[in-house]
Motif scaffolding. Sequence first.
Motif, PDB file in Angstrom:
ATOM      1  N   LYS A  38       0.865  -1.172   0.000  1.00 30.13           N
ATOM      2  CA  LYS A  38       0.000   0.000   0.000  1.00 30.13           C
ATOM      3  C   LYS A  38       0.903   1.224   0.000  1.00 30.13           C
ATOM      4  N   PRO A  39       0.658   2.185  -0.879  1.00 32.44           N
ATOM      5  CA  PRO A  39       1.574   3.328  -1.013  1.00 32.44           C
ATOM      6  C   PRO A  39       1.574   4.255   0.197  1.00 32.44           C
ATOM      7  N   SER A  40       0.410   4.402   0.832  1.00 34.12           N
ATOM      8  CA  SER A  40       0.297   5.351   1.938  1.00 34.12           C
ATOM      9  C   SER A  40      -0.667   4.765   2.974  1.00 34.12           C
ATOM     10  N   VAL A  41      -0.132   4.437   4.125  1.00 40.56           N
ATOM     11  CA  VAL A  41      -0.929   3.758   5.147  1.00 40.56           C
ATOM     12  C   VAL A  41      -1.745   4.762   5.963  1.00 40.56           C
ATOM     13  N   HIS A  42      -2.955   4.357   6.292  1.00 36.37           N
ATOM     14  CA  HIS A  42      -3.861   5.160   7.128  1.00 36.37           C
ATOM     15  C   HIS A  42      -3.973   4.495   8.489  1.00 36.37           C
ATOM     16  N   TRP A  43      -4.302   5.297   9.518  1.00 34.29           N
ATOM     17  CA  TRP A  43      -4.378   4.726  10.864  1.00 34.29           C
ATOM     18  C   TRP A  43      -5.387   3.573  10.921  1.00 34.29           C
ATOM     19  N   SER A  44      -6.420   3.646  10.088  1.00 34.80           N
ATOM     20  CA  SER A  44      -7.453   2.612  10.105  1.00 34.80           C
ATOM     21  C   SER A  44      -6.975   1.284   9.516  1.00 34.80           C
ATOM     22  N   ASP A  45      -5.772   1.265   8.944  1.00 31.66           N
ATOM     23  CA  ASP A  45      -5.233   0.018   8.393  1.00 31.66           C
ATOM     24  C   ASP A  45      -4.629  -0.876   9.480  1.00 31.66           C
ATOM     25  N   ALA A  46      -4.519  -0.377  10.694  1.00 31.69           N
ATOM     26  CA  ALA A  46      -3.987  -1.196  11.783  1.00 31.69           C
ATOM     27  C   ALA A  46      -4.885  -2.410  11.989  1.00 31.69           C
ATOM     28  N   ALA A  47      -4.303  -3.591  11.843  1.00 26.79           N
ATOM     29  CA  ALA A  47      -5.086  -4.837  11.887  1.00 26.79           C
ATOM     30  C   ALA A  47      -4.118  -6.009  11.745  1.00 26.79           C
ATOM     31  N   GLU A  48      -4.691  -7.199  11.676  1.00 25.71           N
ATOM     32  CA  GLU A  48      -3.927  -8.415  11.411  1.00 25.71           C
ATOM     33  C   GLU A  48      -4.182  -8.811   9.968  1.00 25.71           C
ATOM     34  N   TYR A  49      -3.112  -9.157   9.257  1.00 24.53           N
ATOM     35  CA  TYR A  49      -3.219  -9.490   7.842  1.00 24.53           C
ATOM     36  C   TYR A  49      -2.803 -10.941   7.627  1.00 24.53           C
ATOM     37  N   PHE A  50      -3.634 -11.666   6.891  1.00 27.03           N
ATOM     38  CA  PHE A  50      -3.394 -13.076   6.642  1.00 27.03           C
ATOM     39  C   PHE A  50      -3.303 -13.340   5.147  1.00 27.03           C
ATOM     40  N   CYS A  51      -2.271 -14.102   4.780  1.00 30.29           N
ATOM     41  CA  CYS A  51      -2.113 -14.590   3.421  1.00 30.29           C
ATOM     42  C   CYS A  51      -2.582 -16.047   3.399  1.00 30.29           C
ATOM     43  N   ALA A  52      -3.204 -16.461   2.306  1.00 31.64           N
ATOM     44  CA  ALA A  52      -3.693 -17.828   2.216  1.00 31.64           C
ATOM     45  C   ALA A  52      -3.533 -18.348   0.791  1.00 31.64           C
ATOM     46  N   VAL A  53      -3.333 -19.646   0.685  1.00 32.68           N
ATOM     47  CA  VAL A  53      -3.326 -20.320  -0.609  1.00 32.68           C
ATOM     48  C   VAL A  53      -4.487 -21.292  -0.625  1.00 32.68           C
ATOM     49  N   GLY A  54      -5.220 -21.306  -1.721  1.00 33.68           N
ATOM     50  CA  GLY A  54      -6.363 -22.183  -1.866  1.00 33.68           C
ATOM     51  C   GLY A  54      -6.015 -23.367  -2.747  1.00 33.68           C
ATOM     52  N   ALA A  55      -6.414 -24.547  -2.303  1.00 33.03           N
ATOM     53  CA  ALA A  55      -6.152 -25.767  -3.059  1.00 33.03           C
ATOM     54  C   ALA A  55      -7.402 -26.156  -3.837  1.00 33.03           C
ATOM     55  N   THR A  56      -7.223 -26.557  -5.082  1.00 35.43           N
ATOM     56  CA  THR A  56      -8.382 -26.940  -5.887  1.00 35.43           C
ATOM     57  C   THR A  56      -9.040 -28.194  -5.324  1.00 35.43           C
ATOM     58  N   ALA A  57      -8.265 -29.060  -4.711  1.00 34.24           N
ATOM     59  CA  ALA A  57      -8.837 -30.274  -4.129  1.00 34.24           C
ATOM     60  C   ALA A  57      -9.588 -29.910  -2.862  1.00 34.24           C
ATOM     61  N   GLY A  58     -10.909 -29.901  -2.949  1.00 35.17           N
ATOM     62  CA  GLY A  58     -11.722 -29.626  -1.780  1.00 35.17           C
ATOM     63  C   GLY A  58     -11.856 -28.172  -1.407  1.00 35.17           C
ATOM     64  N   ASN A  59     -11.278 -27.282  -2.214  1.00 32.48           N
ATOM     65  CA  ASN A  59     -11.358 -25.848  -1.924  1.00 32.48           C
ATOM     66  C   ASN A  59     -10.855 -25.520  -0.522  1.00 32.48           C
ATOM     67  N   GLN A  60      -9.796 -26.194  -0.083  1.00 37.39           N
ATOM     68  CA  GLN A  60      -9.272 -25.926   1.250  1.00 37.39           C
ATOM     69  C   GLN A  60      -8.249 -24.808   1.198  1.00 37.39           C
ATOM     70  N   PHE A  61      -8.313 -23.946   2.189  1.00 30.73           N
ATOM     71  CA  PHE A  61      -7.418 -22.811   2.299  1.00 30.73           C
ATOM     72  C   PHE A  61      -6.376 -23.098   3.385  1.00 30.73           C
ATOM     73  N   TYR A  62      -5.143 -22.676   3.097  1.00 29.23           N
ATOM     74  CA  TYR A  62      -4.062 -22.804   4.054  1.00 29.23           C
ATOM     75  C   TYR A  62      -3.571 -21.395   4.372  1.00 29.23           C
ATOM     76  N   PHE A  63      -3.656 -21.051   5.654  1.00 27.50           N
ATOM     77  CA  PHE A  63      -3.350 -19.692   6.084  1.00 27.50           C
ATOM     78  C   PHE A  63      -1.958 -19.591   6.679  1.00 27.50           C
ATOM     79  N   GLY A  64      -1.345 -18.407   6.514  1.00 24.13           N
ATOM     80  CA  GLY A  64      -0.157 -18.090   7.257  1.00 24.13           C
ATOM     81  C   GLY A  64      -0.517 -17.721   8.681  1.00 24.13           C
TER      82      GLY A  64
END
Lengths: 113, 116
Positions: A78-104
């Motif tokens: 994000k080029p310019s962060v705002h105070w409201s962006d304070a949060a927890e951010y999760f990356c995930a990969v989705g598998a085609t088999a069963g549509n299962q998501f794997y989170f960081g």
Amino acid sequence: AQSVTQPDIHITVSEGASLELRCNYSYGATPYLFWYVQSPGQGLQLLLKYFSGDTLVQGIKGFEAEFKRSQSSFNLRKPSVHWSDAAEYFCAVGATAGNQFYFGTGTSLTVIP
Amino acid sequence: EAGVAQSPRYKIIEKRQSVAFWCNPISGHATLYWYQQILGQGPKLLIQFQNNGVVDDSQLPKDRFSAERLKGVDSTLKIQPAKLEDSAVYLCASSLVSDYQVETQYFGPGTRLLVL
């Protein structure tokens, strides 16, 4: 096996500064990649996703992410962060088999005035 | 369009008591997921339904956790008896049925459980 690594547990940035959150994935096939944000006391909100095509994807709230197959990465920016962006951010990969998501394990973002 | 609904939002119980969580997915979403999110960790899938059938419950501690989706719409997750380590946020998500590609999962606000 599918997995996602978010190397930074916690990041602090000043309001107005740029932001980059790192995400590395391990997946044997074409990855389907997601970034979610979780504000305190809330569920996960989808920021953006990559399925195919243009490797730079735009999301909500001014966020973007770039898919780099050679580096197995999907970093959020994000080029310019705002105070409201304070949060927890999760990356995930989705598998085609069963549509299962794997989170960081997530990156906690603090924004200082 | 209404999102994924969950209730209650918060629950405090003592160990060995029982507790139940409810989830109503987005209308038209045949697939429903229950996740457990322990503080400082990412969500971990407990069970996945497609309509009223179980797709995957390999990570559900079946000696104490149970879940059902009898009519293929809303779902209930139960813990009986609860242990201290069950303190977590329980997230419900839903998605369209995925045939050949990944479908986005949409999450509810979660239920925060504290076991004392």
